[in-house]
Scaffold this motif. Structure first.
Motif, PDB file in Angstrom:
ATOM      1  N   GLN A 121     102.579 -19.728 -24.708  1.00 40.24           N
ATOM      2  CA  GLN A 121     101.975 -21.006 -25.114  1.00 40.24           C
ATOM      3  C   GLN A 121     102.878 -22.208 -24.258  1.00 40.24           C
ATOM      4  O   GLN A 121     101.887 -23.162 -24.083  1.00 40.24           O
ATOM      5  CB  GLN A 121     102.453 -21.199 -26.384  1.00 40.24           C
ATOM      6  CG  GLN A 121     101.572 -22.394 -27.176  1.00 40.24           C
ATOM      7  CD  GLN A 121     100.160 -22.365 -27.303  1.00 40.24           C
ATOM      8  OE1 GLN A 121      99.611 -21.380 -27.890  1.00 40.24           O
ATOM      9  NE2 GLN A 121      99.600 -23.340 -26.644  1.00 40.24           N
ATOM     10  N   ALA A 122     103.843 -22.166 -24.005  1.00 31.99           N
ATOM     11  CA  ALA A 122     104.292 -23.213 -23.198  1.00 31.99           C
ATOM     12  C   ALA A 122     103.748 -23.263 -21.824  1.00 31.99           C
ATOM     13  O   ALA A 122     103.297 -24.371 -21.305  1.00 31.99           O
ATOM     14  CB  ALA A 122     106.032 -23.018 -22.931  1.00 31.99           C
ATOM     15  N   MET A 123     103.420 -22.081 -21.176  1.00 30.02           N
ATOM     16  CA  MET A 123     102.822 -22.091 -19.865  1.00 30.02           C
ATOM     17  C   MET A 123     101.328 -22.651 -19.948  1.00 30.02           C
ATOM     18  O   MET A 123     100.809 -23.176 -19.205  1.00 30.02           O
ATOM     19  CB  MET A 123     102.760 -20.575 -19.338  1.00 30.02           C
ATOM     20  CG  MET A 123     101.824 -20.359 -17.933  1.00 30.02           C
ATOM     21  SD  MET A 123     102.002 -18.733 -17.557  1.00 30.02           S
ATOM     22  CE  MET A 123     103.539 -18.684 -16.684  1.00 30.02           C
ATOM     23  N   GLN A 124     100.885 -22.235 -21.103  1.00 30.85           N
ATOM     24  CA  GLN A 124      99.199 -22.710 -21.277  1.00 30.85           C
ATOM     25  C   GLN A 124      99.453 -24.158 -21.369  1.00 30.85           C
ATOM     26  O   GLN A 124      98.425 -24.792 -20.983  1.00 30.85           O
ATOM     27  CB  GLN A 124      98.784 -22.041 -22.696  1.00 30.85           C
ATOM     28  CG  GLN A 124      98.351 -20.669 -22.593  1.00 30.85           C
ATOM     29  CD  GLN A 124      97.914 -19.994 -23.878  1.00 30.85           C
ATOM     30  OE1 GLN A 124      96.872 -20.437 -24.304  1.00 30.85           O
ATOM     31  NE2 GLN A 124      98.205 -18.886 -24.349  1.00 30.85           N
ATOM     32  N   ASP A 125     100.164 -24.565 -22.267  1.00 28.80           N
ATOM     33  CA  ASP A 125     100.303 -26.104 -22.604  1.00 28.80           C
ATOM     34  C   ASP A 125     100.544 -26.675 -20.959  1.00 28.80           C
ATOM     35  O   ASP A 125      99.641 -27.920 -20.768  1.00 28.80           O
ATOM     36  CB  ASP A 125     101.494 -26.528 -23.110  1.00 28.80           C
ATOM     37  CG  ASP A 125     101.076 -25.997 -24.787  1.00 28.80           C
ATOM     38  OD1 ASP A 125     100.027 -25.932 -25.139  1.00 28.80           O
ATOM     39  OD2 ASP A 125     101.992 -26.029 -25.644  1.00 28.80           O
ATOM     40  N   PHE A 126     101.243 -26.398 -20.252  1.00 28.70           N
ATOM     41  CA  PHE A 126     101.742 -26.980 -18.801  1.00 28.70           C
ATOM     42  C   PHE A 126     100.169 -26.844 -17.961  1.00 28.70           C
ATOM     43  O   PHE A 126     100.213 -27.740 -17.241  1.00 28.70           O
ATOM     44  CB  PHE A 126     102.679 -26.068 -18.170  1.00 28.70           C
ATOM     45  CG  PHE A 126     103.273 -26.772 -17.049  1.00 28.70           C
ATOM     46  CD1 PHE A 126     104.177 -27.682 -17.176  1.00 28.70           C
ATOM     47  CD2 PHE A 126     102.880 -26.309 -15.756  1.00 28.70           C
ATOM     48  CE1 PHE A 126     104.608 -28.248 -15.884  1.00 28.70           C
ATOM     49  CE2 PHE A 126     103.252 -26.814 -14.338  1.00 28.70           C
ATOM     50  CZ  PHE A 126     104.231 -27.785 -14.751  1.00 28.70           C
ATOM     51  N   MET A 127      99.637 -25.770 -18.102  1.00 30.24           N
ATOM     52  CA  MET A 127      98.425 -25.376 -17.515  1.00 30.24           C
ATOM     53  C   MET A 127      97.203 -26.473 -17.794  1.00 30.24           C
ATOM     54  O   MET A 127      96.700 -26.957 -16.907  1.00 30.24           O
ATOM     55  CB  MET A 127      97.811 -23.945 -17.525  1.00 30.24           C
ATOM     56  CG  MET A 127      98.734 -22.982 -17.065  1.00 30.24           C
ATOM     57  SD  MET A 127      97.897 -21.450 -17.790  1.00 30.24           S
ATOM     58  CE  MET A 127      96.449 -21.103 -17.015  1.00 30.24           C
ATOM     59  N   PHE A 128      97.048 -26.776 -19.047  1.00 32.66           N
ATOM     60  CA  PHE A 128      95.961 -27.629 -19.500  1.00 32.66           C
ATOM     61  C   PHE A 128      96.234 -29.274 -19.060  1.00 32.66           C
ATOM     62  O   PHE A 128      95.436 -29.783 -19.108  1.00 32.66           O
ATOM     63  CB  PHE A 128      95.826 -27.416 -20.958  1.00 32.66           C
ATOM     64  CG  PHE A 128      95.148 -26.119 -21.559  1.00 32.66           C
ATOM     65  CD1 PHE A 128      94.014 -25.715 -20.842  1.00 32.66           C
ATOM     66  CD2 PHE A 128      95.835 -25.680 -22.412  1.00 32.66           C
ATOM     67  CE1 PHE A 128      93.455 -24.449 -21.010  1.00 32.66           C
ATOM     68  CE2 PHE A 128      95.179 -24.397 -22.930  1.00 32.66           C
ATOM     69  CZ  PHE A 128      93.947 -23.960 -22.014  1.00 32.66           C
ATOM     70  N   LYS A 129      97.567 -29.506 -18.831  1.00 31.87           N
ATOM     71  CA  LYS A 129      97.848 -30.679 -18.463  1.00 31.87           C
ATOM     72  C   LYS A 129      97.842 -30.942 -16.936  1.00 31.87           C
ATOM     73  O   LYS A 129      98.200 -31.785 -16.312  1.00 31.87           O
ATOM     74  CB  LYS A 129      99.454 -31.057 -18.838  1.00 31.87           C
ATOM     75  CG  LYS A 129      99.415 -31.147 -20.462  1.00 31.87           C
ATOM     76  CD  LYS A 129     100.769 -31.458 -20.756  1.00 31.87           C
ATOM     77  CE  LYS A 129     100.986 -31.430 -22.594  1.00 31.87           C
ATOM     78  NZ  LYS A 129     102.392 -31.707 -22.898  1.00 31.87           N
ATOM     79  N   ALA A 130      97.652 -29.769 -16.150  1.00 35.71           N
ATOM     80  CA  ALA A 130      97.516 -29.972 -14.514  1.00 35.71           C
ATOM     81  C   ALA A 130      96.721 -31.065 -14.059  1.00 35.71           C
ATOM     82  O   ALA A 130      95.486 -31.011 -14.533  1.00 35.71           O
ATOM     83  CB  ALA A 130      97.122 -28.598 -14.064  1.00 35.71           C
ATOM     84  N   GLN A 131      96.915 -31.531 -13.089  1.00 35.41           N
ATOM     85  CA  GLN A 131      95.948 -32.437 -12.396  1.00 35.41           C
ATOM     86  C   GLN A 131      95.188 -31.592 -11.199  1.00 35.41           C
ATOM     87  O   GLN A 131      95.786 -30.692 -10.589  1.00 35.41           O
ATOM     88  CB  GLN A 131      96.891 -33.542 -11.597  1.00 35.41           C
ATOM     89  CG  GLN A 131      97.646 -34.650 -12.471  1.00 35.41           C
ATOM     90  CD  GLN A 131      98.240 -35.551 -11.622  1.00 35.41           C
ATOM     91  OE1 GLN A 131      98.379 -35.505 -10.461  1.00 35.41           O
ATOM     92  NE2 GLN A 131      98.763 -36.624 -12.425  1.00 35.41           N
ATOM     93  N   VAL A 132      94.134 -31.698 -11.101  1.00 32.73           N
ATOM     94  CA  VAL A 132      93.313 -30.790 -10.228  1.00 32.73           C
ATOM     95  C   VAL A 132      92.344 -31.579  -9.398  1.00 32.73           C
ATOM     96  O   VAL A 132      92.003 -32.720  -9.715  1.00 32.73           O
ATOM     97  CB  VAL A 132      92.360 -29.788 -11.148  1.00 32.73           C
ATOM     98  CG1 VAL A 132      93.316 -28.982 -12.170  1.00 32.73           C
ATOM     99  CG2 VAL A 132      91.505 -30.622 -12.208  1.00 32.73           C
ATOM    100  N   GLY A 133      92.008 -30.948  -8.530  1.00 33.64           N
ATOM    101  CA  GLY A 133      90.763 -31.467  -7.516  1.00 33.64           C
ATOM    102  C   GLY A 133      89.858 -30.177  -6.850  1.00 33.64           C
ATOM    103  O   GLY A 133      90.053 -29.260  -7.486  1.00 33.64           O
ATOM    104  N   ASP A 134      89.741 -30.364  -5.572  1.00 29.06           N
ATOM    105  CA  ASP A 134      88.739 -29.411  -5.090  1.00 29.06           C
ATOM    106  C   ASP A 134      89.541 -28.773  -3.967  1.00 29.06           C
ATOM    107  O   ASP A 134      89.778 -29.498  -2.886  1.00 29.06           O
ATOM    108  CB  ASP A 134      87.457 -30.085  -4.453  1.00 29.06           C
ATOM    109  CG  ASP A 134      86.391 -28.950  -3.823  1.00 29.06           C
ATOM    110  OD1 ASP A 134      87.180 -27.995  -3.211  1.00 29.06           O
ATOM    111  OD2 ASP A 134      85.282 -29.032  -4.146  1.00 29.06           O
TER     112      ASP A 134
END
Length: 340
Positions: A15-28
Motif C-alpha cells: 500500500q505504501a508503494m502504491q501511495d507513492f506511485m499515485f503521487k508521482a510527477q509524470v511527463g512524456d
C-alpha cells in the motif's frame, strides 16, 4: 491462505508503494520529460557510479538492448550455458542482434576467466568475432549463487585486455550485494553495462534499468525505441522503483534468512537428495530419483503452497517480501507431512 514460492516476480506493490506511485510527477519519457523517470535514472547511475542509465519495461529488454549495443550481426557472445540471456529470452540474441552464442558449462551458473579465455576466437575470417561476455549475478538457474570479486576481477581484466565488452545481467544483483557485502560502485567499475531489475525482490510491479557510459546509453535509447520500449507517462512505474530502492534493499537479508531455513528443512526430508547451497533467496532442491518433483509440487499446491518443478529432478522455491517467518514455518510443516 496461498503461499506463493514460485518466484519473487509474484510480489505485489505494498500500500505504501502504491501511495507513492499515485503521487508521482509524470511527463512524456520519450521526450525525456518525465521527472520521475529522470530521477530514477539519475539515482541508479549514481548508485553504481555509471555515467548514465535507461529505464526499460523489463530485464529481458534491458539485456537485449545491451547485447545489441555491444555487438554487430555475426559476432559471438560468451555466457554460461544456463544464463537467462541464453535460455530465457526467446532466442533474442539471434533475433535482435544477429549474433551466435558460445555457452560455457560453469559452476552453478558461474564461469571463470580461464574458461572464457579458451573460448575467445582468434582474429580469423573463418571465425565469428568474440564481441561480448555476459555474466549473471546472482545466477537464477545456478540456484541464486553469487560471483566472488576475485573471479569478476579476473574476467574484467581479461575482457579489457582482449577488447571485449563485459555485460552484467544483474536482475538479482541487489541480492548478491547484500549476501556478499559488496558495494555497487565496484560493479560499476568492472562492467561496461549492467541491467538491474526492480520487479523481483525489490517488489516493484514493473521495470529494469540499463547502465553504461553516456554514449552507450544514448545508443541504447535509440534501440529501446526500435524495440517498442519507449514509454510515455512511465513515471508511475519509475516511482515504484524509486520507492523500492529507498525501502526494500536492506530487507533482502530477511529473504536470505528464510531461504536458509527452508534449505535446512528440505535437507531433512526423505524425498530430497540435496539442495544447491543457498546464498540468497533461491532454493533448488534435487529430488531423489524414485520420486516425482511434479507430483510433489501438486501435493504442495493442494495444501496452498505453490512451488515450481523446474525439471524432472528439481523443485525451485523463492523467498520474497510476502514470505515471512509465519509462512516459512507453515511451508516447513507441510513439507514434512506430504507423502510423494
Amino acid at each position: 491462505m496461498i503461499i506463493d514460492l514460485r518466484s519473487d516476480t509474484f510480489t505485489r506493490p505494498t500500500q505504501a508503494m502504491q501511495d507513492f506511485m499515485f503521487k508521482a510527477q509524470v511527463g512524456d519519457d520519450v521526450f525525456g520529460e518525465d521527472p520521475s523517470v529522470n530521477l530514477l535514472e539519475s539515482m541508479v547511475s549514481s548508485y553504481f557510479n555509471k555515467e548514465a542509465a535507461l529505464f526499460c519495461p523489463s530485464g529481458t529488454m534491458a539485456n537485449q538492448i545491451a547485447i545489441k549495443c555491444h555487438t554487430q550481426p555475426g559476432d559471438e557472445v560468451i555466457c554460461e550455458q544456463n544464463s537467462h540471456v541464453y535460455i530465457y529470452e526467446g532466442g533474442g540474441i539471434a533475433f535482435n542482434s544477429g549474433c551466435q552464442v558460445k555457452a560455457i558449462f560453469g559452476n552453478n551458473g558461474r564461469i571463470q576467466a580461464h574458461q572464457i579465455e579458451a573460448c575467445i576466437n582468434p582474429d580469423d575470417i573463418h571465425k565469428a568475432k568474440t564481441a561480448l561476455v555476459s555474466l549473471e549475478n546472482t545466477s537464477n538457474r545456478g540456484g541464486g549463487t553469487c560471483y566472488e570479486t576475485s573471479d569478476i576481477d579476473a574476467i574484467s581484466a581479461l575482457c579489457q585486455k582482449s577488447g571485449i565488452g563485459l555485460h552484467l545481467d544483474g536482475a538479482r544483483l541487489w541480492n548478491a550485494m547484500i549476501a556478499k557485502d559488496q558495494q555497487p560502485q565496484y560493479f560499476g567499475e568492472r562492467f561496461d553495462s549492467i541491467s538491474v531489475c526492480f520487479s523481483k525482490g525489490l517488489g516493484a510491479p514493473v521495470g529494469s534499468v540499463l547502465l553504461g557510459s553516456a554514449s552507450f546509453i544514448k545508443k541504447a535509447r535509440r534501440v529501446r525505441k526500435v524495440l517498442g520500449g519507449g514509454m510515455r507517462q512511465a513515471g508511475y512505474m519509475a516511482a515504484a522503483c524509486i520507492y523500492s530502492m529507498e525501502n526494500n534493499i536492506n530487507r533482502l537479508v530477511e529473504d536470505h534468512q528464510n531461504a536458509k531455513r527452508l534449505e535446512s528443512a528440505l535437507l531433512q526430508l526423505p524425498y530430497v537428495d540435496s539442495v544447491v547451497p543457498v546464498e540468497t533467496n533461491l532454493i533448488f532442491a534435487e529430488i531423489k530419483k524414485e520420486f516425482n518433483p511434479r507430483l510433489i509440487a501438486q501435493k504442495l499446491s493442494e495444501q496452498g503452497i505453490l512451488v515450481m518443478a523446474i525439471s524432472s529432478t528439481q523443485i525451485r522455491m523463492v523467498t520474497h517480501l510476502h514470505i515471512g517467518l509465519e509462512e516459512v514455518n507453515r511451508v516447513i510443516h507441510i513439507l514434512s507431512t506430504i507423502k510423494p
